[in-house]
Structures are given as structure tokens and as C-alpha cells.
Design an enzyme around this catalytic site. Structure first.
Site, PDB file in Angstrom:
ATOM      1  N   ARG A 195       1.002  -0.971  -0.054  1.00 19.06           N
ATOM      2  CA  ARG A 195       0.470   0.324   0.495  1.00 19.06           C
ATOM      3  C   ARG A 195       0.878   0.915   0.306  1.00 19.06           C
ATOM      4  O   ARG A 195       1.837   1.254   0.802  1.00 19.06           O
ATOM      5  CB  ARG A 195      -0.891  -0.210   1.120  1.00 19.06           C
ATOM      6  CG  ARG A 195      -1.796  -1.198   1.174  1.00 19.06           C
ATOM      7  CD  ARG A 195      -2.981   0.070  -0.024  1.00 19.06           C
ATOM      8  NE  ARG A 195      -4.362  -1.445  -0.583  1.00 19.06           N
ATOM      9  CZ  ARG A 195      -4.266  -2.283  -0.887  1.00 19.06           C
ATOM     10  NH1 ARG A 195      -3.163  -2.588  -1.365  1.00 19.06           N
ATOM     11  NH2 ARG A 195      -5.733  -3.272  -0.988  1.00 19.06           N
TER      12      ARG A 195
ATOM     13  N   ASP B  82       4.959  -0.397  -6.518  1.00 18.21           N
ATOM     14  CA  ASP B  82       2.898  -0.935  -6.934  1.00 18.21           C
ATOM     15  C   ASP B  82       2.204  -0.142  -6.829  1.00 18.21           C
ATOM     16  O   ASP B  82       1.520  -0.025  -7.644  1.00 18.21           O
ATOM     17  CB  ASP B  82       2.795  -2.362  -7.455  1.00 18.21           C
ATOM     18  CG  ASP B  82       2.080  -3.453  -7.710  1.00 18.21           C
ATOM     19  OD1 ASP B  82       2.419  -2.602  -9.530  1.00 18.21           O
ATOM     20  OD2 ASP B  82       1.506  -3.339  -7.715  1.00 18.21           O
TER      21      ASP B  82
ATOM     22  N   GLU C   9      -2.865   7.607  -4.846  1.00 18.14           N
ATOM     23  CA  GLU C   9      -3.125   7.092  -6.737  1.00 18.14           C
ATOM     24  C   GLU C   9      -4.010   6.629  -7.115  1.00 18.14           C
ATOM     25  O   GLU C   9      -4.607   6.575  -7.999  1.00 18.14           O
ATOM     26  CB  GLU C   9      -2.541   5.125  -6.245  1.00 18.14           C
ATOM     27  CG  GLU C   9      -2.970   4.452  -5.771  1.00 18.14           C
ATOM     28  CD  GLU C   9      -2.661   3.139  -6.106  1.00 18.14           C
ATOM     29  OE1 GLU C   9      -3.178   2.491  -6.024  1.00 18.14           O
ATOM     30  OE2 GLU C   9      -0.931   3.128  -5.727  1.00 18.14           O
TER      31      GLU C   9
ATOM     32  N   HIS D  95      -0.146  -0.493  -9.966  1.00 16.31           N
ATOM     33  CA  HIS D  95      -1.246  -1.209  -9.008  1.00 16.31           C
ATOM     34  C   HIS D  95      -1.560  -2.601  -9.574  1.00 16.31           C
ATOM     35  O   HIS D  95      -2.650  -2.850  -9.402  1.00 16.31           O
ATOM     36  CB  HIS D  95      -1.615  -0.959  -8.071  1.00 16.31           C
ATOM     37  CG  HIS D  95      -2.368  -1.800  -6.934  1.00 16.31           C
ATOM     38  ND1 HIS D  95      -2.543  -0.558  -5.980  1.00 16.31           N
ATOM     39  CD2 HIS D  95      -2.562  -2.218  -6.445  1.00 16.31           C
ATOM     40  CE1 HIS D  95      -3.443  -1.256  -4.904  1.00 16.31           C
ATOM     41  NE2 HIS D  95      -3.294  -2.650  -5.078  1.00 16.31           N
TER      42      HIS D  95
END
Length: 326
Positions: free
Chosen positions: A231, A255, A260, A292
Site C-alpha cells: 500500500r 507498484d 493513487e 498497482h
């Protein structure tokens, strides 16, 4: 029973069809994420299924008013849902689990990519620059990997990394004795001090907010590699950028990133992104940023859909629900 599925994606279609038939559930689909404007679509549904769209107090209240009593998010993380308000209005919330191999495999891929400077190698080769200057990498067998969080995904990362013959340190509030054959459990300070590579596999909780910040970066080895497939809120982005620019941090593979939401999973190629930190990080040759997608495999999508449906069924039938979080 009926379930309204928000944020429906075409890649979920065959799994929604398969599991709705398997469990005899009627599925209604909405391509958009949940909003105050389309919340009325949930009227008559006890349960809804969502993905990562923020569900704040106002939306919780609206869903309660139209009769929703259970929200299942087709994700492991549920920090996009206002849990406090859900409890206040009496709406239950559930997450899902999916194949830990998806994120674990991706994590190891990112560790290898960042330690072998693949971003620079690929960008150079695209313009036919095949020189060796600046692309000498490191071998995992000579490095110490620190794993923060040894739950399902962290445990799988550890087992997969064991084949690379690297030393591994681990930190978790709850130690798994079965992992002692692979890792040495240490406190967080020691992990920061002794690790060449740090990878995080913990949820976005208040206690885990900004685990990596200027203080923890100060403790780290010179040239440390940092991997985050968990996260974005686990890292203070400003402090991370500062550490990269001061060359304390040798490389980063992300990632996920702070703020985001409303960026990832959208086609924004003709727009100015409302996230300056993301633009800055992408500009560095020693930073890899992906949108992500660590979870995104056929098995994981199947698991996400099936377990979300099962979670709703268990709630309606008032049975023990392993995915219910409140």
C-alpha cells in the site's frame, strides 16, 4: 439472493458468470464505481461488491438508506472504505483473499529488476545503446533481504526467495515459527540497519502509516533497495524522494504510491496527472513504477470474484465469514 457489482471489468465477466451459476446468485452489473449519483442502483440489494473506489461517510449513509447492509471489496486491502462510519450505520464490510503467488511472484520480479538495473538497460537498448557503463547489477546471494510482514503474501515471498540463497530477515508482530528455517526474525530497527533490500507486505493501518520515512531511511544501509507491492501509505513519498536524491537509496520499485486513487486503472495519456510525486519518481533511472498490478493474474481475479460472492452469501445466511472485517 442478489448482488450488485460495481466497477465491473470485462476481465471479470467469465468468472462472474461462472460463480453466479455455481452458487445460484443473481448478479447485476455496473461499470462505474459507486457514487452518490448511482447509489440508488443498490436499492433492493442487501449486498454490493466494489473494488478500490473510496467509500466515504456520505456514501455509506446513502447505501444504508437504500437498504445495503454488506459491502464486499474485491481486494485484500479495505482502507478505501470508511470503516468507522460503516460501524456507525450498521453496515458490515468484508474483503477477499486471493492467490498469494500473484503478488509474491511480482515482488521477486521487482527485486530482480531493480537490483539488476533493468529499467536503464531496457531504455538504452530501445535507442540501440548497448554499452555497459552504469548497468552493473548485484547478485541476490550476496545480499540481505528484509521482509516486513509475514502473512500469506510475505510468507510466500520468503519461500520463493529461499531458492536464491540470500540471507533473509523478517519482522512481524506475530512470528511464524515455521519460517525459522528460512528467516531470522528481528525488530524493525535491526531490519532497517542490516538489509540491502527491504520489501513490505503489511496492510494500510494507522500503526503502519509511513513505516518508511526520513527516520527509518537514516537507519538503512547506503544504496538500499526498497520494494513496495502493498500500500502506498506505508512510505512517506517526500522522504523517499529525498533519500533517492541524496543517493542514500540505491533503487526503488513501487507498484503502489500515495494518492493513487483516480489515477491507476484509467487511461490518462492525454492528461496532466494530479500527482507530482508520481511524475518525479518516474523520471529517475533507478525507480520502477507500475500501476498497482502486482495482484493481476487470472487466478487472482478468479479468487477475487468467487470470494466476494461467497462472502456476501455467508453474510446473508448469517454464517461465519472469514472475510468480514467489521
Amino acid at each position: 439472493m442478489k448482488i450488485l457489482v460495481y466497477s465491473y471489468r470485462m476481465d471479470e465477466a467469465k468468472y462472474l458468470d461462472k460463480f453466479s451459476k455455481k452458487y445460484n446468485v443473481e448478479i447485476e452489473l455496473c461499470k462505474e464505481g459507486p457514487t452518490l449519483e448511482n447509489a440508488n442502483l443498490a436499492s433492493g440489494f442487501n449486498c454490493i461488491s466494489i473494488i478500490t473506489t473510496p467509500v466515504d461517510r456520505n456514501l455509506i449513509k446513502k447505501f444504508y438508506e437504500v437498504g445495503v447492509r454488506f459491502i464486499s471489496t474485491r481486494t485484500i486491502g479495505y482502507d478505501h472504505i470508511d470503516i468507522k462510519s460503516a460501524r456507525e450505520f450498521g453496515i458490515h464490510v468484508g474483503n477477499v483473499t486471493y492467490s498469494p503467488n500473484s503478488v509474491a511472484d511480482y515482488t521477486i520480479m521487482m527485486i530482480l529488476m531493480i537490483s539488476r538495473k533493468i529499467k536503464t538497460i531496457m531504455e538504452r537498448s530501445n535507442v540501440q545503446d548497448y554499452s555497459l557503463k552504469g548497468v552493473q547489477g548485484k547478485e541476490l546471494q550476496n545480499l540481505t533481504v528484509g521482509i516486513i510482514g509475514t502473512g500469506r503474501i510475505g510468507k510466500t515471498v520468503i519461500k520463493h526467495l529461499s531458492g536464491f540463497d540470500c540471507k533473509m530477515l523478517a519482522y512481524d508482530i506475530y512470528k511464524d515459527k515455521k519460517l525459522n528455517q528460512y528467516v531470522e526474525y528481528v525488530n524493525l530497527k535491526e531490519l532497517f540497519q542490516k538489509s540491502n533490500i527491504i520489501t513490505m507486505h503489511v496492510p494500510a493501518t494507522k500503526d503502519n502509516y509511513h513505516i518508511i520515512d526520513k527516520n527509518s531511511i537514516t537507519l538503512m544501509k547506503e544504496g538500499v533497495f526498497i520494494i513496495n507491492t502493498a500500500r502506498g501509505s506505508l512510505i512517506n513519498t517526500d522522504d523517499l524522494i529525498d533519500g533517492i536524491e541524496k543517493k542514500k537509496i540505491g533503487g526503488v520499485a513501487l507498484d503502489v504510491i500515495e494518492n493513487e486513487s483516480n489515477i491507476y486503472y484509467n487511461d490518462l495519456k492525454c492528461q496532466v496527472l494530479d500527482n507530482r510525486d508520481l511524475a518525479i519518481l518516474k523520471s529517475y533511472p533507478n525507480v520502477i513504477v507500475t500501476p498497482h498490478t502486482a495482484f493481476y493474474t487470472d487466478q487472482a481475479v478468479s479468487d477475487m470474484v468467487e470470494n466476494s460472492i461467497l462472502s456476501c452469501i455467508l453474510f446473508v445466511e448469517k454464517k461465519e465469514n472469514p472475510w468480514e472485517v467489521c
